[in-house]
Design a protein around this motif. Structure first.
Motif, PDB file in Angstrom:
ATOM      1  N   THR A  91     -34.759 -89.883 -36.513  1.00  0.00           N
ATOM      2  CA  THR A  91     -34.893 -88.423 -36.537  1.00  0.00           C
ATOM      3  C   THR A  91     -35.627 -87.926 -35.300  1.00  0.00           C
ATOM      4  O   THR A  91     -35.293 -86.864 -34.776  1.00  0.00           O
ATOM      5  N   ASP A  92     -36.593 -88.697 -34.808  1.00  0.00           N
ATOM      6  CA  ASP A  92     -37.269 -88.327 -33.556  1.00  0.00           C
ATOM      7  C   ASP A  92     -36.282 -88.336 -32.389  1.00  0.00           C
ATOM      8  O   ASP A  92     -36.267 -87.420 -31.564  1.00  0.00           O
ATOM      9  N   ALA A  93     -35.458 -89.384 -32.329  1.00  0.00           N
ATOM     10  CA  ALA A  93     -34.469 -89.478 -31.249  1.00  0.00           C
ATOM     11  C   ALA A  93     -33.457 -88.341 -31.337  1.00  0.00           C
ATOM     12  O   ALA A  93     -33.069 -87.759 -30.313  1.00  0.00           O
ATOM     13  N   LEU A  94     -33.037 -88.007 -32.556  1.00  0.00           N
ATOM     14  CA  LEU A  94     -32.077 -86.912 -32.716  1.00  0.00           C
ATOM     15  C   LEU A  94     -32.708 -85.563 -32.390  1.00  0.00           C
ATOM     16  O   LEU A  94     -32.036 -84.674 -31.844  1.00  0.00           O
ATOM     17  N   HIS A  95     -33.991 -85.403 -32.696  1.00  0.00           N
ATOM     18  CA  HIS A  95     -34.694 -84.173 -32.309  1.00  0.00           C
ATOM     19  C   HIS A  95     -34.696 -84.030 -30.784  1.00  0.00           C
ATOM     20  O   HIS A  95     -34.406 -82.954 -30.246  1.00  0.00           O
ATOM     21  N   ASP A  96     -34.992 -85.136 -30.088  1.00  0.00           N
ATOM     22  CA  ASP A  96     -34.974 -85.112 -28.628  1.00  0.00           C
ATOM     23  C   ASP A  96     -33.570 -84.804 -28.100  1.00  0.00           C
ATOM     24  O   ASP A  96     -33.409 -84.077 -27.120  1.00  0.00           O
ATOM     25  N   THR A  97     -32.564 -85.352 -28.769  1.00  0.00           N
ATOM     26  CA  THR A  97     -31.173 -85.100 -28.381  1.00  0.00           C
ATOM     27  C   THR A  97     -30.840 -83.621 -28.528  1.00  0.00           C
ATOM     28  O   THR A  97     -30.198 -83.020 -27.650  1.00  0.00           O
ATOM     29  N   ARG A  98     -31.289 -83.020 -29.619  1.00  0.00           N
ATOM     30  CA  ARG A  98     -31.051 -81.579 -29.816  1.00  0.00           C
ATOM     31  C   ARG A  98     -31.691 -80.752 -28.716  1.00  0.00           C
ATOM     32  O   ARG A  98     -31.099 -79.787 -28.228  1.00  0.00           O
ATOM     33  N   LEU A  99     -32.902 -81.122 -28.324  1.00  0.00           N
ATOM     34  CA  LEU A  99     -33.563 -80.395 -27.243  1.00  0.00           C
ATOM     35  C   LEU A  99     -32.765 -80.510 -25.943  1.00  0.00           C
ATOM     36  O   LEU A  99     -32.606 -79.525 -25.214  1.00  0.00           O
ATOM     37  N   SER A 100     -32.272 -81.698 -25.659  1.00  0.00           N
ATOM     38  CA  SER A 100     -31.445 -81.887 -24.460  1.00  0.00           C
ATOM     39  C   SER A 100     -30.162 -81.073 -24.550  1.00  0.00           C
ATOM     40  O   SER A 100     -29.729 -80.471 -23.563  1.00  0.00           O
ATOM     41  N   LEU A 101     -29.561 -81.063 -25.727  1.00  0.00           N
ATOM     42  CA  LEU A 101     -28.335 -80.292 -25.907  1.00  0.00           C
ATOM     43  C   LEU A 101     -28.573 -78.796 -25.747  1.00  0.00           C
ATOM     44  O   LEU A 101     -27.721 -78.084 -25.208  1.00  0.00           O
ATOM     45  N   THR A 102     -29.721 -78.319 -26.194  1.00  0.00           N
ATOM     46  CA  THR A 102     -30.053 -76.900 -26.035  1.00  0.00           C
ATOM     47  C   THR A 102     -30.031 -76.516 -24.563  1.00  0.00           C
ATOM     48  O   THR A 102     -29.449 -75.491 -24.176  1.00  0.00           O
ATOM     49  N   SER A 103     -30.626 -77.346 -23.741  1.00  0.00           N
ATOM     50  CA  SER A 103     -30.632 -77.109 -22.298  1.00  0.00           C
ATOM     51  C   SER A 103     -29.223 -77.219 -21.724  1.00  0.00           C
ATOM     52  O   SER A 103     -28.797 -76.397 -20.903  1.00  0.00           O
ATOM     53  N   PHE A 104     -28.486 -78.216 -22.171  1.00  0.00           N
ATOM     54  CA  PHE A 104     -27.112 -78.422 -21.721  1.00  0.00           C
ATOM     55  C   PHE A 104     -26.239 -77.214 -22.065  1.00  0.00           C
ATOM     56  O   PHE A 104     -25.453 -76.743 -21.232  1.00  0.00           O
ATOM     57  N   VAL A 105     -26.362 -76.722 -23.281  1.00  0.00           N
ATOM     58  CA  VAL A 105     -25.579 -75.559 -23.713  1.00  0.00           C
ATOM     59  C   VAL A 105     -25.905 -74.350 -22.842  1.00  0.00           C
ATOM     60  O   VAL A 105     -25.007 -73.610 -22.422  1.00  0.00           O
ATOM     61  N   ALA A 106     -27.172 -74.150 -22.548  1.00  0.00           N
ATOM     62  CA  ALA A 106     -27.564 -73.020 -21.699  1.00  0.00           C
ATOM     63  C   ALA A 106     -26.949 -73.153 -20.304  1.00  0.00           C
ATOM     64  O   ALA A 106     -26.421 -72.164 -19.754  1.00  0.00           O
ATOM     65  N   ASP A 107     -26.992 -74.351 -19.736  1.00  0.00           N
ATOM     66  CA  ASP A 107     -26.404 -74.572 -18.405  1.00  0.00           C
ATOM     67  C   ASP A 107     -24.894 -74.389 -18.429  1.00  0.00           C
ATOM     68  O   ASP A 107     -24.310 -73.791 -17.520  1.00  0.00           O
ATOM     69  N   LEU A 108     -24.257 -74.893 -19.471  1.00  0.00           N
ATOM     70  CA  LEU A 108     -22.808 -74.757 -19.599  1.00  0.00           C
ATOM     71  C   LEU A 108     -22.413 -73.289 -19.769  1.00  0.00           C
ATOM     72  O   LEU A 108     -21.435 -72.823 -19.185  1.00  0.00           O
ATOM     73  N   ASN A 109     -23.204 -72.555 -20.517  1.00  0.00           N
ATOM     74  CA  ASN A 109     -22.949 -71.124 -20.695  1.00  0.00           C
ATOM     75  C   ASN A 109     -23.078 -70.380 -19.364  1.00  0.00           C
ATOM     76  O   ASN A 109     -22.283 -69.481 -19.071  1.00  0.00           O
ATOM     77  N   THR A 110     -24.052 -70.771 -18.554  1.00  0.00           N
ATOM     78  CA  THR A 110     -24.202 -70.169 -17.228  1.00  0.00           C
ATOM     79  C   THR A 110     -22.965 -70.436 -16.379  1.00  0.00           C
ATOM     80  O   THR A 110     -22.441 -69.530 -15.712  1.00  0.00           O
ATOM     81  N   ALA A 111     -22.480 -71.674 -16.410  1.00  0.00           N
ATOM     82  CA  ALA A 111     -21.266 -72.018 -15.664  1.00  0.00           C
ATOM     83  C   ALA A 111     -20.086 -71.192 -16.152  1.00  0.00           C
ATOM     84  O   ALA A 111     -19.274 -70.700 -15.350  1.00  0.00           O
ATOM     85  N   HIS A 112     -19.990 -71.013 -17.450  1.00  0.00           N
ATOM     86  CA  HIS A 112     -18.904 -70.197 -18.029  1.00  0.00           C
ATOM     87  C   HIS A 112     -18.995 -68.758 -17.527  1.00  0.00           C
ATOM     88  O   HIS A 112     -17.969 -68.154 -17.158  1.00  0.00           O
ATOM     89  N   GLN A 113     -20.177 -68.210 -17.493  1.00  0.00           N
ATOM     90  CA  GLN A 113     -20.347 -66.827 -17.013  1.00  0.00           C
ATOM     91  C   GLN A 113     -19.997 -66.712 -15.537  1.00  0.00           C
ATOM     92  O   GLN A 113     -19.370 -65.735 -15.120  1.00  0.00           O
ATOM     93  N   VAL A 114     -20.374 -67.718 -14.747  1.00  0.00           N
ATOM     94  CA  VAL A 114     -20.050 -67.707 -13.326  1.00  0.00           C
ATOM     95  C   VAL A 114     -18.534 -67.795 -13.124  1.00  0.00           C
ATOM     96  O   VAL A 114     -17.966 -67.123 -12.264  1.00  0.00           O
ATOM     97  N   ALA A 115     -17.882 -68.611 -13.967  1.00  0.00           N
ATOM     98  CA  ALA A 115     -16.431 -68.769 -13.855  1.00  0.00           C
ATOM     99  C   ALA A 115     -15.698 -67.458 -14.145  1.00  0.00           C
ATOM    100  O   ALA A 115     -14.573 -67.264 -13.666  1.00  0.00           O
ATOM    101  N   ALA A 116     -16.329 -66.560 -14.873  1.00  0.00           N
ATOM    102  CA  ALA A 116     -15.699 -65.264 -15.160  1.00  0.00           C
ATOM    103  C   ALA A 116     -15.471 -64.464 -13.877  1.00  0.00           C
ATOM    104  O   ALA A 116     -14.569 -63.621 -13.828  1.00  0.00           O
ATOM    105  N   ASP A 117     -16.257 -64.745 -12.865  1.00  0.00           N
ATOM    106  CA  ASP A 117     -16.160 -63.995 -11.617  1.00  0.00           C
ATOM    107  C   ASP A 117     -15.174 -64.613 -10.617  1.00  0.00           C
ATOM    108  O   ASP A 117     -15.022 -64.097  -9.507  1.00  0.00           O
ATOM    109  N   LEU A 118     -14.543 -65.725 -10.989  1.00  0.00           N
ATOM    110  CA  LEU A 118     -13.607 -66.376 -10.062  1.00  0.00           C
ATOM    111  C   LEU A 118     -12.304 -65.580  -9.930  1.00  0.00           C
ATOM    112  O   LEU A 118     -11.859 -64.933 -10.807  1.00  0.00           O
TER     113      LEU A 118
END
Length: 118
Positions: A91-118
């Motif tokens: 559960t500790d490892a999965l908690h850490d994984t969720r935190l990493s995914l939260t950051s990943f999702v935010a970065d991916l969302n930023t890329a998606h928003q940038v792609a809207a301007d292409l």
């Protein structure tokens, strides 16, 4: 083109059935679809328009945010089905994984928003 949601619903209805086997197979299908996507995006003919980049990033952002939820629910299930304290490392490892995914999702969302301007 067939709607991806219709394909999924045909094989994995949202309301179930839900079981250990269905859960495992669904995870395997996700892994296989990511493999397919990795192979397909190597082909120049697979991405010929900027809207494809935008749409794919949007869907991947949604998938990653849902994966974050799944990881949390797997941690809860592991804690529920194992003796007290037995799953604490998991559960500790999965908690850490969720935190990493939260950051990943935010970065991916930023890329998606940038792609809207292409």
């Amino acid at each position: 083109m067939t709607d991806g949601r219709a394909i999924t619903e045909q094989h994995f209805p949202y309301d179930g059935p839900h079981s250990d086997d269905h859960t495992t197979v669904a995870a395997e299908v996700i892994a296989d679809l990511v493999r397919y996507l990795a192979n397909a995006t190597r082909s120049p003919g697979a991405v010929t328009e900027t809207v494809t980049v935008y749409d794919a990033l949007g869907s991947l952002t949604t998938a990653a945010s849902r994966l974050e939820q799944v990881i949390g629910q797997l941690a809860t299930a592991a804690a529920r089905i194992t003796p007290p304290g037995a799953a604490s490392d998991l559960t500790d490892a999965l908690h850490d994984t969720r935190l990493s995914l939260t950051s990943f999702v935010a970065d991916l969302n930023t890329a998606h928003q940038v792609a809207a301007d292409l």
